[in-house]
Design a protein around this motif. Structure first.
Motif, PDB file in Angstrom:
ATOM      1  N   ILE A  16       0.979  -1.092  -0.063  1.00  0.00           N
ATOM      2  CA  ILE A  16      -0.160   0.006   0.126  1.00  0.00           C
ATOM      3  C   ILE A  16       0.845   1.103  -0.055  1.00  0.00           C
ATOM      4  N   LEU A  17       1.922   1.499   1.076  1.00  0.00           N
ATOM      5  CA  LEU A  17       2.772   2.316   0.853  1.00  0.00           C
ATOM      6  C   LEU A  17       3.376   2.651  -0.506  1.00  0.00           C
ATOM      7  N   GLU A  18       3.992   1.726  -0.882  1.00  0.00           N
ATOM      8  CA  GLU A  18       4.828   1.566  -2.247  1.00  0.00           C
ATOM      9  C   GLU A  18       3.681   2.118  -3.282  1.00  0.00           C
ATOM     10  N   ASP A  19       2.393   1.730  -3.239  1.00  0.00           N
ATOM     11  CA  ASP A  19       1.404   2.227  -4.370  1.00  0.00           C
ATOM     12  C   ASP A  19       1.445   3.681  -4.049  1.00  0.00           C
ATOM     13  N   LYS A  20       1.257   4.368  -2.915  1.00  0.00           N
ATOM     14  CA  LYS A  20       1.123   5.520  -2.610  1.00  0.00           C
ATOM     15  C   LYS A  20       2.470   6.400  -3.008  1.00  0.00           C
ATOM     16  N   HIS A  21       3.449   5.885  -2.518  1.00  0.00           N
ATOM     17  CA  HIS A  21       4.750   6.869  -2.554  1.00  0.00           C
ATOM     18  C   HIS A  21       5.943   6.327  -3.340  1.00  0.00           C
ATOM     19  N   GLY A  22       5.724   5.263  -3.932  1.00  0.00           N
ATOM     20  CA  GLY A  22       7.000   4.400  -4.637  1.00  0.00           C
ATOM     21  C   GLY A  22       7.750   3.718  -3.684  1.00  0.00           C
ATOM     22  N   HIS A  23       7.577   3.516  -2.479  1.00  0.00           N
ATOM     23  CA  HIS A  23       8.506   2.906  -1.511  1.00  0.00           C
ATOM     24  C   HIS A  23       7.841   3.046  -0.177  1.00  0.00           C
ATOM     25  N   ALA A  24       8.415   2.361   0.653  1.00  0.00           N
ATOM     26  CA  ALA A  24       8.408   2.535   2.202  1.00  0.00           C
ATOM     27  C   ALA A  24       9.292   2.762   2.956  1.00  0.00           C
ATOM     28  N   HIS A  25       9.306   3.231   4.064  1.00  0.00           N
ATOM     29  CA  HIS A  25      10.236   3.390   5.314  1.00  0.00           C
ATOM     30  C   HIS A  25      10.002   2.680   6.316  1.00  0.00           C
ATOM     31  N   VAL A  26      10.902   2.260   7.349  1.00  0.00           N
ATOM     32  CA  VAL A  26      10.698   1.567   8.549  1.00  0.00           C
ATOM     33  C   VAL A  26       9.453   2.317   9.391  1.00  0.00           C
ATOM     34  N   VAL A  27       9.917   3.615   9.471  1.00  0.00           N
ATOM     35  CA  VAL A  27       8.895   4.489  10.134  1.00  0.00           C
ATOM     36  C   VAL A  27       7.445   4.747   9.574  1.00  0.00           C
ATOM     37  N   ASP A  28       7.233   4.692   8.321  1.00  0.00           N
ATOM     38  CA  ASP A  28       6.049   4.649   7.781  1.00  0.00           C
ATOM     39  C   ASP A  28       5.349   3.347   8.060  1.00  0.00           C
ATOM     40  N   ILE A  29       5.895   2.079   8.120  1.00  0.00           N
ATOM     41  CA  ILE A  29       5.237   0.807   8.372  1.00  0.00           C
ATOM     42  C   ILE A  29       5.050   0.758   9.904  1.00  0.00           C
ATOM     43  N   ALA A  30       5.639   1.303  10.603  1.00  0.00           N
ATOM     44  CA  ALA A  30       5.560   1.250  12.062  1.00  0.00           C
ATOM     45  C   ALA A  30       4.462   2.387  12.324  1.00  0.00           C
ATOM     46  N   ASP A  31       4.268   3.332  11.819  1.00  0.00           N
ATOM     47  CA  ASP A  31       3.075   4.129  12.023  1.00  0.00           C
ATOM     48  C   ASP A  31       1.871   3.449  11.695  1.00  0.00           C
ATOM     49  N   GLU A  32       1.922   2.969  10.410  1.00  0.00           N
ATOM     50  CA  GLU A  32       0.551   2.320   9.890  1.00  0.00           C
ATOM     51  C   GLU A  32       0.042   1.168  10.752  1.00  0.00           C
ATOM     52  N   LYS A  55      15.586  -3.764   0.873  1.00  0.00           N
ATOM     53  CA  LYS A  55      15.951  -2.731   1.614  1.00  0.00           C
ATOM     54  C   LYS A  55      17.192  -1.963   1.468  1.00  0.00           C
ATOM     55  N   GLU A  56      17.055  -0.750   0.950  1.00  0.00           N
ATOM     56  CA  GLU A  56      18.164  -0.054   0.655  1.00  0.00           C
ATOM     57  C   GLU A  56      18.777   0.390   1.999  1.00  0.00           C
ATOM     58  N   SER A  57      20.266   0.593   1.830  1.00  0.00           N
ATOM     59  CA  SER A  57      20.888   1.500   2.951  1.00  0.00           C
ATOM     60  C   SER A  57      20.304   2.790   3.465  1.00  0.00           C
ATOM     61  N   TYR A  58      19.707   3.414   2.377  1.00  0.00           N
ATOM     62  CA  TYR A  58      19.210   4.850   2.836  1.00  0.00           C
ATOM     63  C   TYR A  58      17.863   4.865   3.141  1.00  0.00           C
ATOM     64  N   GLY A  59      17.364   3.793   3.306  1.00  0.00           N
ATOM     65  CA  GLY A  59      15.954   3.259   4.078  1.00  0.00           C
ATOM     66  C   GLY A  59      14.748   3.134   3.226  1.00  0.00           C
ATOM     67  N   HIS A  60      14.784   3.232   1.874  1.00  0.00           N
ATOM     68  CA  HIS A  60      13.891   2.607   0.911  1.00  0.00           C
ATOM     69  C   HIS A  60      13.593   1.425   0.859  1.00  0.00           C
ATOM     70  N   ILE A  61      12.125   0.830   1.001  1.00  0.00           N
ATOM     71  CA  ILE A  61      11.959  -0.649   1.095  1.00  0.00           C
ATOM     72  C   ILE A  61      10.719  -0.774   0.041  1.00  0.00           C
ATOM     73  N   THR A  62      11.251  -1.695  -0.961  1.00  0.00           N
ATOM     74  CA  THR A  62      10.193  -2.267  -1.845  1.00  0.00           C
ATOM     75  C   THR A  62      10.046  -3.513  -1.850  1.00  0.00           C
ATOM     76  N   LEU A  63       8.942  -3.928  -2.478  1.00  0.00           N
ATOM     77  CA  LEU A  63       8.705  -5.448  -2.606  1.00  0.00           C
ATOM     78  C   LEU A  63       9.630  -6.084  -3.812  1.00  0.00           C
ATOM     79  N   THR A  64       9.897  -7.245  -3.885  1.00  0.00           N
ATOM     80  CA  THR A  64      10.461  -7.806  -4.894  1.00  0.00           C
ATOM     81  C   THR A  64       9.251  -8.327  -5.418  1.00  0.00           C
ATOM     82  N   GLU A  65       9.501  -8.986  -6.850  1.00  0.00           N
ATOM     83  CA  GLU A  65       8.357  -9.662  -7.572  1.00  0.00           C
ATOM     84  C   GLU A  65       7.542 -10.550  -6.820  1.00  0.00           C
TER      85      GLU A  65
END
Length: 124
Positions: A16-32, A55-65
């Motif tokens: 859902i976060l990736e659909d809205k913002h192109g990626h997620a962050h730990v803080v966003d997931i925790a908040d949700e 999971k990128e070192s700068y915090g972006h999280i995206t789903l694999t296929e």
């Protein structure tokens, strides 16, 4: 691959976060999900090991296929159940969504198919 409820919730939330913002962050997931950042970080490490997220070192999280495929299935269940609860019981979309979130992890494929058939008949 069999996941527990919390892993399904993480994947669905990332989707859902990736659909809205192109990626997620730990803080966003925790908040949700209303949980701590350390809990999310631990879960992300597990999902990464399973090949379900990047999971990128700068915090972006995206789903694999593979992760996206699984998350879509969970989210689809959520949407079908929520629609069913709204149409049959007259629940508000918020109440239907809240309950669908709980139910999506435990219903059988047979029950999901019955709900799909019922919803399909409503749209005829």
């Amino acid at each position: 691959m069999n996941f527990n409820k919390s892993m399904e919730m993480y994947l669905e939330t990332i989707y859902i976060l990736e659909d809205k913002h192109g990626h997620a962050h730990v803080v966003d997931i925790a908040d949700e999900l209303g949980i701590t950042k350390p809990s999310v970080t631990k879960a992300m490490d597990k999902l990464k090991r399973e090949g379900l997220i990047h999971k990128e070192s700068y915090g972006h999280i995206t789903l694999t296929e593979k992760g996206e495929e699984f998350a879509k299935k969970v989210y689809y269940k959520h949407c079908i159940i929520a629609e069913f609860l709204e149409k049959t019981l007259g629940l508000s979309s918020g109440e239907a969504s809240k309950n669908a979130c709980r139910m999506e992890h435990v219903i059988t494929d047979e029950m999901l198919e019955a709900i799909e058939n019922y919803i399909e008949k409503l749209h005829e």
